[in-house]
Design an enzyme around this catalytic site. Structure first.
Site, PDB file in Angstrom:
ATOM      1  N   ARG A   1      -7.192  -0.441 -12.117  1.00 37.59           N
ATOM      2  CA  ARG A   1      -8.317  -0.405 -11.169  1.00 37.59           C
ATOM      3  C   ARG A   1      -9.634  -0.186 -11.898  1.00 37.59           C
ATOM      4  NH1 ARG A   1      -4.816   3.599  -7.543  1.00 37.59           N
ATOM      5  NH2 ARG A   1      -3.735   2.062  -6.229  1.00 37.59           N
TER       6      ARG A   1
ATOM      7  N   PHE B   1      -3.550   8.962   5.816  1.00 35.81           N
ATOM      8  CA  PHE B   1      -2.791   7.753   5.528  1.00 35.81           C
ATOM      9  C   PHE B   1      -1.748   7.467   6.591  1.00 35.81           C
ATOM     10  CE2 PHE B   1      -4.526   8.803   1.397  1.00 35.81           C
ATOM     11  CZ  PHE B   1      -4.826   7.559   0.875  1.00 35.81           C
TER      12      PHE B   1
ATOM     13  N   GLU C   1      -4.054  -3.809  -5.886  1.00 32.84           N
ATOM     14  CA  GLU C   1      -4.202  -2.519  -6.560  1.00 32.84           C
ATOM     15  C   GLU C   1      -5.013  -1.540  -5.714  1.00 32.84           C
ATOM     16  OE1 GLU C   1      -5.155  -2.892 -10.712  1.00 32.84           O
ATOM     17  OE2 GLU C   1      -4.054  -4.777 -10.844  1.00 32.84           O
TER      18      GLU C   1
ATOM     19  N   SER D   1       0.810  -1.213   0.000  1.00 32.05           N
ATOM     20  CA  SER D   1       0.000   0.000   0.000  1.00 32.05           C
ATOM     21  C   SER D   1       0.845   1.266   0.000  1.00 32.05           C
ATOM     22  CB  SER D   1      -0.926   0.008   1.222  1.00 32.05           C
ATOM     23  OG  SER D   1      -1.865  -1.042   1.144  1.00 32.05           O
TER      24      SER D   1
ATOM     25  N   ILE E   1       3.799 -10.624  -8.285  1.00 33.25           N
ATOM     26  CA  ILE E   1       3.823 -10.081  -9.632  1.00 33.25           C
ATOM     27  C   ILE E   1       3.123 -11.042 -10.593  1.00 33.25           C
ATOM     28  CG2 ILE E   1       5.269  -9.139 -11.460  1.00 33.25           C
ATOM     29  CD1 ILE E   1       5.369  -7.654  -8.721  1.00 33.25           C
TER      30      ILE E   1
ATOM     31  N   THR F   1      -6.019  -1.619  -1.365  1.00 38.64           N
ATOM     32  CA  THR F   1      -6.941  -2.315  -0.475  1.00 38.64           C
ATOM     33  C   THR F   1      -8.219  -1.504  -0.309  1.00 38.64           C
ATOM     34  OG1 THR F   1      -6.112  -1.249   1.523  1.00 38.64           O
ATOM     35  CG2 THR F   1      -4.983  -3.276   0.818  1.00 38.64           C
TER      36      THR F   1
ATOM     37  N   GLY G   1      -0.303   6.003 -12.077  1.00 43.54           N
ATOM     38  CA  GLY G   1      -1.186   6.241 -13.204  1.00 43.54           C
ATOM     39  C   GLY G   1      -1.567   4.949 -13.901  1.00 43.54           C
TER      40      GLY G   1
END
Length: 387
Positions: A246, A386, A366, A141, A166, A368, A240
């Site tokens: 997402r 954060f 991608e 994250s 990955i 949480t 990006g």
């Protein structure tokens, strides 16, 4: 009887091209993927190399990108394809997303013309596979804390570090690896077989089993200067790419939910309990109705976000809202469907627990659910939370 699509008149919101793409991908999934996906999941295997050229022939790899052999579809058309792919299995959609929205998008947006000409046509056709090396063992994250380093050595770059979780990693022909440099975070193209670069497939997974997941190690990997993505400067570049991926999840997760709900409805109509179909009980109908409403609302939101993206108006926090809603509702639907199927629901004869297990990963990768809540919280309040 009506389907959820009919209940919400989804077809009326789609263009002819979007319906054609949906039907084409659905047919491919039914004929080529569904007969095998339960076995792939059980065995923990996925024939990425075999399927890539077939997916490329359908125009699904990097389909939303322009030029270099890519299909150049709209964002909504890409989303509709993701929904149908994930209706089969999240691992299938993940492979396509990583190839197109992460690896190919990174090269398309930040690469040199030579890099684009060399890699993108091969990747669009499925002749070459790519992966995206951002996440590390201790930094998911918080990718800004990455430890992978790249230092200049004459005209070359030397990379040291590791990446984890990955997708496509051990079957990829090229890895897009993000590393810290004196100039900030930069991206590099690392071809498979480069000395010092190893990719080890990860096993013992309980989720996304029909998917190739790997750990990447970079031990003194020497790359020429032209391996650098020239326009990918700072952490905003990989983020990006993640925003593009997402967006596909916003649609994709709902495909898994739709498949679960269809299986549960079919089962409830044919399974007899106390001398009448399970579907004839009020509690069952209440569950199905609630799930249909949440699925329909999610589809309407996904289509709205797709239209915004096609107009160039989609904001990152809106992608977060879609990803949060779709994944959270999809996993709740999958779990509820399992209760309708009872003991049969835990077997691979039905798709619901396979989807639920996969969605455990989709919920957290991608970004949480908690990270996307904080993205929305910052957008609503103007305060970062954060840390």
């Amino acid at each position: 009887m009506v389907t959820v699509d009919e209940l919400f008149a989804i077809d009326s919101l789609l263009t002819d091209t979007e319906r054609q793409i949906r039907d084409t991908v659905r047919a491919f999934g039914e004929q080529r993927l569904r007969p095998h996906v339960a076995d792939w999941f059980e065995q923990g295997t996925f024939p990425a190399r075999e399927l890539a050229p077939e997916l490329g022939a359908l125009g699904l790899l990097g389909m939303h990108l322009d030029g270099y052999g890519c299909a150049g579809t709209s964002a909504t058309e890409y989303g509709v394809a993701c929904m149908e792919l994930e209706a089969v299995d999240s691992g299938v959609r993940s492979m396509v997303s990583v190839q197109g929205s992460l690896a190919m998008t990174a090269i398309h947006e930040y690469g040199s013309e030579e890099q684009k000409q060399h890699w993108l046509p091969q990747m669009a056709a499925g002749r070459a596979l790519g992966c995206f090396g951002l996440t590390e063992p201790d930094f998911g994250s918080n990718p800004g804390g990455m430890r992978t380093r790249a230092v200049r050595d004459g005209a070359d770059w030397v990379l040291n570090g590791s990446k984890m979780w990955i997708t496509n990693g051990s079957v990829a022909d090229v890895a897009v690896v993000w590393a810290r440099t004196e100039e900030g975070v930069r991206g590099f193209l690392v071809p498979a077989g480069t000395p010092g670069f190893t990719a080890r497939e990860m096993h013992r997974k309980l989720s996304l089993r029909a998917s190739v997941t790997a750990e990447l190690d970079l031990d003194g990997v020497r790359l020429p200067g032209d391996a650098l993505l020239p326009d990918g400067k700072g952490l905003s570049a990989p983020l990006g790419c993640l925003s593009e991926a997402r967006f596909g999840i916003v649609f994709g997760a709902l495909g898994a939910a739709a498949d679960c709900l269809a299986a549960a409805i079919d089962y409830a109509r044919t399974r007899e309990v106390f001398d009448k179909p399970l579907a004839a009980y009020q509690l069952t109908q209440a569950k199905l109705a609630d799930m249909a409403v949440e699925l329909g609302k999610g589809q309407l939101l996904a289509l709205h976000l797709g239209r915004l993206k096609d107009r160039g108006e989609l904001r990152p926090e809106q992608v977060s809202a879609g990803k949060l809603n779709s994944t959270r509702e999809a996993i709740a639907i999958a779990r509820q469907c399992r209760t309708i199927l009872g003991a049969n629901g835990i077997t691979l004869d039905y798709p619901v627990l396979r989807h639920a297990n996969n969605l455990e990963s989709v919920l957290t990768y991608e970004g949480t659910a908690e990270v996307h809540q904080l993205v929305l919280g910052e957008a609503l309040t103007g305060s970062k939370a954060f840390r």
